[in-house]
Design an enzyme around this catalytic site. Structure first.
Site, mmCIF file in Angstrom:
data_model
loop_
_atom_site.group_PDB
_atom_site.id
_atom_site.type_symbol
_atom_site.label_atom_id
_atom_site.label_comp_id
_atom_site.label_asym_id
_atom_site.label_seq_id
_atom_site.Cartn_x
_atom_site.Cartn_y
_atom_site.Cartn_z
ATOM 1 N N SER A 1 0.788 -1.311 0.112
ATOM 2 C CA SER A 1 -0.697 -0.100 0.193
ATOM 3 C C SER A 1 0.779 0.981 -0.527
ATOM 4 C CB SER A 1 -1.009 -0.141 1.060
ATOM 5 O OG SER A 1 -0.081 -0.090 2.373
ATOM 6 N N TYR B 1 8.484 8.313 16.256
ATOM 7 C CA TYR B 1 8.526 8.462 14.740
ATOM 8 C C TYR B 1 9.397 8.744 13.890
ATOM 9 C CZ TYR B 1 7.057 8.513 9.840
ATOM 10 O OH TYR B 1 6.951 8.602 8.402
ATOM 11 N N ILE C 1 3.350 4.582 -0.371
ATOM 12 C CA ILE C 1 4.259 4.798 -1.488
ATOM 13 C C ILE C 1 4.869 3.810 -1.872
ATOM 14 C CG2 ILE C 1 6.672 5.929 -0.678
ATOM 15 C CD1 ILE C 1 5.884 7.462 0.711
ATOM 16 N N LYS D 1 13.137 8.043 12.384
ATOM 17 C CA LYS D 1 13.272 8.224 10.699
ATOM 18 C C LYS D 1 15.387 9.601 11.369
ATOM 19 C CE LYS D 1 10.167 7.110 9.078
ATOM 20 N NZ LYS D 1 10.565 5.357 7.935
ATOM 21 N N SER E 1 11.770 10.830 5.854
ATOM 22 C CA SER E 1 10.431 11.672 5.961
ATOM 23 C C SER E 1 10.985 12.807 6.694
ATOM 24 C CB SER E 1 9.349 11.040 7.636
ATOM 25 O OG SER E 1 8.425 11.739 7.178
#
Length: 327
Positions: free
Chosen positions: A56, A200, A58, A204, A187
């Protein structure tokens, strides 16, 4: 006009260009130039590409972009039905690609004990691996001080440590054959502090630390590393996002919004980045892109804007609504 006046005018023009031009872009200036004048995506024809998190979002749309130029694909994720759906769509995207050119490889990327076996399967299937796209991961919506430490561990295991585990094995293979390419979905949160996504953001940032260290340590031009930094993308990531509690999912749908880049456009731009072996790229709506430029190169101005508008600015840019009520 003397020399110093000329230098002053050039300097002012340079900064004005970087302030104004990003408002007309959906990716950073370097990637925009590469899209127009760089190597075409068709140069990837025939490359063997392994995409994790391909069921799903990207990863799915990148698979379609690569299928159109007849890459051989390994699609990995946990959901077999969704992977088969993506495979079917990839076959429809190209008149040349064959059923055997796409391998559906069910994989829980967090189960690092199986990484070597899965890599061996890929090599046996296609005889080689040219590009590894580390795309698996989940987002988060939570208040920083309320996040359970187990959530930190779970998210780092998925977003960071599983990627490093697989990449270390693949690096040894790339080093043995003398070439390869790492593509890592980071990100904008990997280069800026983003509110209500503390774990998160940390996971990253950690990816940048690991892979920038690898880049500097090896300085191997035959094994480039492309750090992909998307901003808000129109994909169904929010429902699966971590919260502050272990085992809990955020469970909200993503709103369709003009300030989000479509999945198709994001997949295309990542393919451009891969074809041109860019070190890092930013993909985002012009507002987020401009804020990223300010945060990276004019941090004092960025901080002033953030203090004026508060953390809700990030929420509206990212989710098109306030998803977490600040205390």
């Amino acid at each position: 006009m003397d020399f110093f006046e000329f230098i002053g005018i050039v300097t002012v023009a340079y900064y004005l260009f970087y302030i104004i031009y990003p408002w007309f872009l959906d990716c950073d200036l370097n990637l925009s130039i590469r899209e127009t004048f760089g190597q075409p995506i068709t140069n990837l024809r025939g490359k063997v590409v392994w995409i994790t998190g391909a069921s799903s979002g990207i990863g799915e749309h990148l698979a379609y972009a690569l299928a159109k130029v007849n890459c051989k694909l390994i699609l990995s994720a946990r959901r077999l039905n969704e992977l088969n759906r993506v495979k079917d769509n990839c076959l429809k995207a190209s008149n040349e690609i064959q059923e055997n050119d796409i391998e559906v490889l069910v994989m829980d990327v967090s189960d690092v004990s199986k990484h070597q076996k899965l890599l061996d399967h890929v090599i046996t299937k296609f005889g080689k691996l040219d590009i590894l796209v580390n795309n698996a991961g989940r987002s988060q919506r939570a208040i920083w001080e309320n996040i359970d430490l187990e959530v930190d561990k779970e998210m780092f295991n998925l977003n960071t440590f599983s990627i490093i585990s697989l990449s270390r094995l693949v690096y040894k293979y790339f080093d043995k054959i003398g070439h390869g390419h790492f593509v890592v979905t980071s990100s904008i949160a990997g280069i800026m502090g983003v509110p209500f996504s503390g774990t998160y953001t940390g996971s990253k940032h950690a990816l940048h630390g690991y892979f920038e260290s690898l880049r500097t340590e090896k300085m191997n031009k035959n094994i480039p590393i492309s750090m992909i930094c998307p901003g808000p993308i129109q994909t169904p990531f929010l429902s699966q996002a971590f919260t502050e509690k272990s085992g809990e999912k955020f469970g909200q749908d993503c709103d369709v919004a003009k300030n989000k880049i479509s999945g198709e456009r994001c997949g295309h731009l990542i393919a451009v980045a891969i074809a041109n072996k860019v070190n890092e790229c930013w993909i985002a709506h012009c507002t987020t892109l401009q804020l990223t430029y300010l945060g990276k190169y004019y941090p004092n101005i960025a901080q002033t804007i953030i203090y004026l508008f508060g953390p809700q600015l990030f929420q509206r840019l990212r989710d098109n609504k306030v998803t977490v009520n600040a205390k």
